[in-house]
Enzyme design. Structure first.
Site, short mmCIF file in Angstrom:
data_model
loop_
_atom_site.label_atom_id
_atom_site.label_comp_id
_atom_site.label_asym_id
_atom_site.label_seq_id
_atom_site.Cartn_x
_atom_site.Cartn_y
_atom_site.Cartn_z
N THR A 48 7.47 36.26 10.09
CA THR A 48 8.63 35.37 10.07
C THR A 48 8.23 33.96 9.62
N GLU A 87 11.96 41.13 16.52
CA GLU A 87 11.81 42.50 16.01
C GLU A 87 13.07 43.00 15.34
N GLY A 128 3.68 35.27 17.94
CA GLY A 128 3.19 35.10 19.30
C GLY A 128 1.69 34.86 19.33
C1 LIG Z 1 7.24 47.70 29.65
C2 LIG Z 1 6.33 48.56 28.90
C3 LIG Z 1 5.97 48.17 27.51
C4 LIG Z 1 4.92 47.12 27.50
C5 LIG Z 1 5.43 45.86 26.98
C6 LIG Z 1 5.93 46.06 25.57
C7 LIG Z 1 6.57 44.81 25.04
C8 LIG Z 1 7.23 44.98 23.67
C9 LIG Z 1 8.00 43.81 23.18
C10 LIG Z 1 7.39 42.47 23.38
C11 LIG Z 1 6.20 42.25 22.51
C12 LIG Z 1 6.00 41.17 21.72
C13 LIG Z 1 6.86 39.96 21.65
C14 LIG Z 1 7.80 39.98 20.51
C15 LIG Z 1 7.17 40.34 19.16
C16 LIG Z 1 8.16 40.12 18.06
C17 LIG Z 1 7.49 40.27 16.71
C18 LIG Z 1 8.44 40.06 15.59
O1 LIG Z 1 9.56 39.63 15.75
S1 LIG Z 1 7.78 40.53 14.08
C19 LIG Z 1 9.05 40.15 12.93
C20 LIG Z 1 10.24 41.07 13.09
N1 LIG Z 1 11.08 40.95 11.95
C21 LIG Z 1 12.00 41.86 11.63
O2 LIG Z 1 12.24 42.82 12.34
C22 LIG Z 1 12.69 41.65 10.30
C23 LIG Z 1 14.03 42.34 10.29
N2 LIG Z 1 14.37 42.74 8.92
C24 LIG Z 1 14.09 44.02 8.48
O3 LIG Z 1 13.53 44.84 9.15
C25 LIG Z 1 14.57 44.36 7.08
O4 LIG Z 1 14.77 43.19 6.32
C26 LIG Z 1 15.93 45.14 7.11
C27 LIG Z 1 15.71 46.47 7.76
C28 LIG Z 1 16.98 44.34 7.85
C29 LIG Z 1 16.40 45.31 5.68
O5 LIG Z 1 15.39 46.01 4.99
P1 LIG Z 1 15.24 45.79 3.41
O6 LIG Z 1 14.10 46.60 2.92
O7 LIG Z 1 15.20 44.33 3.18
O8 LIG Z 1 16.57 46.34 2.74
P2 LIG Z 1 17.40 47.67 3.02
O9 LIG Z 1 18.24 47.50 4.25
O10 LIG Z 1 18.11 48.00 1.75
O11 LIG Z 1 16.32 48.85 3.29
C30 LIG Z 1 15.76 49.55 2.18
C31 LIG Z 1 15.43 50.95 2.64
O12 LIG Z 1 14.39 50.89 3.61
C32 LIG Z 1 14.78 51.56 4.81
N3 LIG Z 1 14.13 50.86 5.91
C33 LIG Z 1 14.32 49.56 6.26
N4 LIG Z 1 13.53 49.28 7.30
C34 LIG Z 1 12.83 50.40 7.60
C35 LIG Z 1 11.85 50.73 8.58
N5 LIG Z 1 11.46 49.83 9.49
N6 LIG Z 1 11.34 51.98 8.59
C36 LIG Z 1 11.77 52.89 7.67
N7 LIG Z 1 12.71 52.67 6.71
C37 LIG Z 1 13.20 51.42 6.70
C38 LIG Z 1 16.29 51.45 4.82
O13 LIG Z 1 16.87 52.43 5.66
C39 LIG Z 1 16.60 51.64 3.35
O14 LIG Z 1 16.48 53.02 3.08
P3 LIG Z 1 17.34 53.69 1.90
O15 LIG Z 1 17.07 55.16 2.03
O16 LIG Z 1 16.78 53.06 0.64
O17 LIG Z 1 18.77 53.30 2.15
C1 LIG Z 2 10.38 35.12 21.46
C2 LIG Z 2 10.20 35.42 20.00
C3 LIG Z 2 9.00 35.96 19.56
C4 LIG Z 2 8.81 36.22 18.19
N1 LIG Z 2 7.59 36.70 17.77
C5 LIG Z 2 7.39 36.90 16.44
C6 LIG Z 2 6.11 37.35 15.96
O1 LIG Z 2 5.19 37.58 16.75
N2 LIG Z 2 5.93 37.53 14.62
C7 LIG Z 2 6.95 37.29 13.72
O2 LIG Z 2 6.74 37.47 12.52
N3 LIG Z 2 8.19 36.88 14.15
C8 LIG Z 2 8.42 36.68 15.48
N4 LIG Z 2 9.65 36.25 15.92
C9 LIG Z 2 10.70 35.94 14.93
C10 LIG Z 2 11.79 37.01 14.93
O3 LIG Z 2 11.30 38.21 14.39
C11 LIG Z 2 12.98 36.47 14.13
O4 LIG Z 2 13.51 35.39 14.84
C12 LIG Z 2 14.03 37.57 13.94
O5 LIG Z 2 13.56 38.51 13.01
C13 LIG Z 2 15.38 37.00 13.46
O6 LIG Z 2 15.21 36.28 12.25
P1 LIG Z 2 15.71 34.73 12.17
O7 LIG Z 2 15.18 34.02 13.33
O8 LIG Z 2 15.39 34.25 10.81
O9 LIG Z 2 17.29 34.82 12.35
P2 LIG Z 2 18.37 34.89 11.15
O10 LIG Z 2 18.15 36.12 10.34
O11 LIG Z 2 18.44 33.59 10.48
O12 LIG Z 2 19.68 35.14 12.06
C14 LIG Z 2 20.65 34.11 12.30
C15 LIG Z 2 22.02 34.76 12.25
O13 LIG Z 2 22.23 35.22 10.91
C16 LIG Z 2 22.70 36.57 10.94
N5 LIG Z 2 22.28 37.33 9.78
C17 LIG Z 2 21.08 37.29 9.15
N6 LIG Z 2 21.03 38.19 8.14
C18 LIG Z 2 22.23 38.83 8.14
C19 LIG Z 2 22.82 39.89 7.36
N7 LIG Z 2 22.14 40.49 6.37
N8 LIG Z 2 24.06 40.28 7.67
C20 LIG Z 2 24.74 39.71 8.69
N9 LIG Z 2 24.27 38.71 9.46
C21 LIG Z 2 23.03 38.28 9.19
C22 LIG Z 2 22.02 37.18 12.18
O14 LIG Z 2 22.74 38.32 12.63
C23 LIG Z 2 22.08 36.01 13.17
O15 LIG Z 2 23.32 36.04 13.87
C24 LIG Z 2 9.86 35.97 17.27
C25 LIG Z 2 11.07 35.45 17.72
C26 LIG Z 2 11.26 35.18 19.08
C27 LIG Z 2 12.58 34.62 19.55
#
Ligand SMILES: CCCCCCCCCC/C=C\CCCCCC(=O)SCCNC(=O)CCNC(=O)[C@H](O)C(C)(C)COP(=O)(O)OP(=O)(O)OC[C@H]1O[C@@H](n2cnc3c(N)ncnc32)[C@H](O)[C@@H]1OP(=O)(O)O
Ligand SMILES: Cc1cc2nc3c(=O)[nH]c(=O)nc-3n(C[C@H](O)[C@H](O)[C@H](O)COP(=O)(O)OP(=O)(O)OC[C@H]3O[C@@H](n4cnc5c(N)ncnc54)[C@H](O)[C@@H]3O)c2cc1C
Length: 616
Positions: free
Chosen positions: A89, A371, A128
């Site tokens: 991110t 996530e 994180g």
């Molecule tokens: C208690 C016990 C457990 C112990 C503790 C456990 C704790 C666990 C939690 C706490 C831990 C840590 C703290 C938090 C960590 C957080 C870390 C993060 O946040 S990392 C960053 C996370 N960021 C995201 O998730 C980004 C979100 N965006 C996306 O995933 C993608 O942009 C999208 C899915 C929204 C869009 O994908 P994109 O490729 O841009 O476009 P399409 O939608 O057209 O997708 C194309 C095609 O791909 C398929 N697809 C998409 N994603 C996936 C996937 N993940 N796997 C497989 N396939 C995927 C999608 O379906 C499309 O398929 P088609 O067939 O082409 O239609």
């Molecule tokens: C506690 C915490 C821990 C994190 N840890 C990590 C980490 O370890 N590594 C890492 O890489 N990231 C991490 N992140 C970041 C996290 O993955 C992002 O915040 C998350 O993916 C959302 O993206 P954003 O913050 O850019 O929100 P945005 O995407 O800007 O969302 C803002 C608003 O826009 C809307 N929006 C965005 N796109 C669309 C769309 N296509 N259609 C409709 N609405 C849309 C959303 O629904 C939302 O309401 C963490 C975040 C938090 C809060």
């Protein structure tokens, strides 16, 4: 706070190592890691700065790197010799991965990648542990060869010196600032300027850049998203845990606290005798159980798919992706709202830090965002449902978790209403399929009128997210029904235990029915009497489950240290613990607070003098 969290996290990581050696010597089994992280997470109320290291950094090295790269980096990471994070991110982008600005330009002359975060918005932001804890990260960047974009790639990047922990030249790293909670996690920012890494620091299990700069595409580009799928599965488990913790606290408090006689002249009852209190607390207990079972199912599916992916079989990825999205959204939404409902069920004392419900909320709530922001993931599932509806129209088979969609699509109308569990489950599934059909009509009409798919998804967004939500309800309720009614080990359960489980199933199905009554009535005719009968059954099953509420939450088996709550302590001495916590407050160290002489006394005196003057 950060250093305390790191100290606790290291202590728990050492415990984790001993768990690992006991359960699975030399293996890389995830369960001890999860239990360790569960214990760490629970024991560090401000969050575990090693979570992303345990759950994403080590796994990305294992799953996205070649065997050689695992030997070079992964083994040291698994052994906690280096600590990493997952830096995807950016300040300017989190959801839209194809919009990420960090770039990696291949230099074939030196066989290196030059990494840059070209603008402020390109800075990595949120990872994180990035702020102070980590000395490495997986740096996610757009790959460029001869200035031609090739898509996203992951790079192992050292950001701090392993001896001094000083940031390396070209690295700008730090803490992003205070948050609502998890303030022990030191989420950080990272800027890179012309930072060079060797070619072999790009994780190349699925896609490669050869020494001469030729690019070998991944067979399935989405496999690079796999680390996120794992955490979504973990969120389902983690957030059902947070809800279970809050339900334990509120249940125990609700059988200690007495308030308001139900009959005039009678003694004040335990507040859990009030029907409305039962409706606040008992459904949350059941929801925690329902999601814990669904999360376990999902975990098994993840493990099977991960093994298949390791063998280059990507066939189950789409179904796992859909289920991981739907469960991550459902558990994080329902646990967050449920914990707040449980806090309110504890009245004023629920608002005290000593009750710990606020902190559990602050730990659970960000899972609606990280996530994959929840509504974005609902839209993702909505898109997948549209694709699957096209399959239904073409008479093709669907993935197992969507088989009910095919079955319901063949029903010309809903059968005679019986109110049975099967009937209630089918009603939720039938409403889901009706919503999918309506969403498809809107979406398809837009595509037919020459709108792009992305635009059609956006303008059909409300119907797509509704269909996705109902698909989540159908999957979770269906899983719970199978586990209670058709489980192969049902005969091993005592009749009494089976009865409690069936009461929980009754409550879950009726609660979901009433929550989505509007969606259901859109497609199914149900009479007022049939609905009133369900209202009576709801009141009846709450009464039936009331005597089991404490036993069920005791079975979650959280010790007092994990719950860390004066309201939920096992011995029930709530008032003594609340008072003990109050007396420990720094303001109670002195009878007269410092601010009296400095502020309050002059303020009151000035007002008294003014009052005298105005009388003269
Ligand atoms: C208690 C016990 C457990 C112990 C503790 C456990 C704790 C666990 C939690 C706490 C831990 C840590 C703290 C938090 C960590 C957080 C870390 C993060 O946040 S990392 C960053 C996370 N960021 C995201 O998730 C980004 C979100 N965006 C996306 O995933 C993608 O942009 C999208 C899915 C929204 C869009 O994908 P994109 O490729 O841009 O476009 P399409 O939608 O057209 O997708 C194309 C095609 O791909 C398929 N697809 C998409 N994603 C996936 C996937 N993940 N796997 C497989 N396939 C995927 C999608 O379906 C499309 O398929 P088609 O067939 O082409 O239609
Ligand atoms: C506690 C915490 C821990 C994190 N840890 C990590 C980490 O370890 N590594 C890492 O890489 N990231 C991490 N992140 C970041 C996290 O993955 C992002 O915040 C998350 O993916 C959302 O993206 P954003 O913050 O850019 O929100 P945005 O995407 O800007 O969302 C803002 C608003 O826009 C809307 N929006 C965005 N796109 C669309 C769309 N296509 N259609 C409709 N609405 C849309 C959303 O629904 C939302 O309401 C963490 C975040 C938090 C809060």
């Amino acid at each position: 706070m950060a250093s305390m969290s790191v100290k606790h996290a290291i202590a728990a990581a050492k415990k984790l190592r001993s768990l690992q050696e006991r359960f699975n010597p030399g293996g890389s089994d995830i369960y001890p890691a999860l239990m360790g992280d569960e214990a760490i997470t629970a024991l560090i109320p401000s969050g575990n700065p090693l979570s992303v290291h345990i759950l994403m950094f080590t796994r990305a090295l294992r799953e996205q790197g070649t065997d050689e790269q695992y030997e070079k980096f992964g083994r040291r990471a698994d052994n906690n010799e280096i600590i990493g994070t997952f830096a995807q991110t950016e300040l300017g982008h989190g959801t839209y991965l194809r919009g990420l600005e960090a770039r990696a330009d291949y230099d074939r002359g030196t066989e290196e990648f030059v990494l840059n975060t070209p603008k402020l918005s390109s800075y990595k932001w949120w990872p994180g542990g990035l702020g102070q804890t980590c000395n490495y990260c997986i740096f996610v960047a757009q790959l460029y060869i001869d200035n031609e974009a090739k898509g996203m790639a992951m790079f192992v990047v050292q950001i701090r010196d392993e001896e001094t922990h000083m940031p390396l030249p070209g690295v700008h790293v730090g803490e992003i600032g205070k948050k609502m909670g998890l303030n022990g996690v030191n989420n950080g920012f990272l800027g890179l300027k012309d930072y060079r890494v060797p070619r072999l620091n790009m994780l190349m299990r699925h896609q490669q850049v050869l020494p001469d700069g030729r690019f070998v595409k991944s067979p399935v580009s989405q496999v690079s998203y796999f680390p996120m799928v794992f955490v979504r599965c973990m969120v389902a488990r983690q957030n059902s845990n947070y809800l279970a913790q809050a339900a334990t606290i509120a249940t125990r408090y609700s059988v200690i606290r007495r308030q308001s006689p139900i009959e005039e002249g009678q003694p004040e009852p335990k507040i859990l005798e009030h029907l409305t209190q039962q409706m606040k607390v008992i459904p949350e207990i059941v929801t925690a159980v329902v999601y814990r079972l669904a999360a376990a199912n999902l975990q098994n599916m993840y493990n099977e798919t991960a093994e298949a992916v390791y063998r280059k079989d990507f066939s189950r990825l789409p179904e796992l992706h859909a289920l991981a999205c739907i469960l991550k959204v459902a558990t994080s939404y329902d646990s967050t709202y449920g914990i707040e409902r449980l806090r309110q069920a504890c009245g004023g004392h629920g608002y005290l830090t000593a009750g710990n419900l606020g902190n559990i909320f602050a730990m659970a709530a960000p899972a609606c965002t990280y996530e994959g922001e929840n509504s974005v993931l609902y839209l993702q599932v909505g898109k997948i449902l549209m694709k699957n509806w096209s399959q239904v129209l073409a008479g093709r088979e669907l993935m197992p978790s969507m088989a009910y969609i095919s079955e319901c699509s063949k029903m010309t109308s809903f059968p005679q209403w019986t109110g049975s569990w099967e009937c209630l489950l089918k009603a939720i599934q039938y409403a889901c399929v009706g919503s999918i059909r309506l969403a498809f009509q809107s979406y398809n009409a837009r595509v037919q009128s020459a709108q792009s798919q992305t635009a059609a998804v956006n303008y059909s967004g409300l119907e797509l997210t509704k269909a996705a939500e109902l698909h989540g309800r159908s999957y979770v309720a269906g899983n719970f029904y199978q586990q209670i009614v058709n489980s192969p080990n049902k005969h091993q359960r005592s009749p009494q235990f089976q009865k409690v489980l069936e009461n929980m199933l009754e409550l879950h199905l009726i609660q979901i029915f009433f929550r989505h009554l509007g969606d259901i009535l859109r497609f199914i005719r149900i009479t007022e009497d049939e609905i009133s009968a369900l209202q009576r059954r709801l009141e009846e099953v709450l009464k039936e489950l009331r005597p089991d509420a404490v036993a069920i939450t005791d079975a979650f088996d959280f010790n007092d240290k994990i719950l860390s709550s004066a309201l939920g302590c096992y011995d029930g001495n709530v008032y003594e613990r609340l008072f003990e916590a109050a007396l420990k407050h720094p303001l109670n160290r002195k009878s007269v607070p410092d601010f009296f002489e400095a502020h309050l006394k002059p303020f009151m005196k000035e007002n008294a003098d003014n009052a005298k003057k105005s009388k003269l």
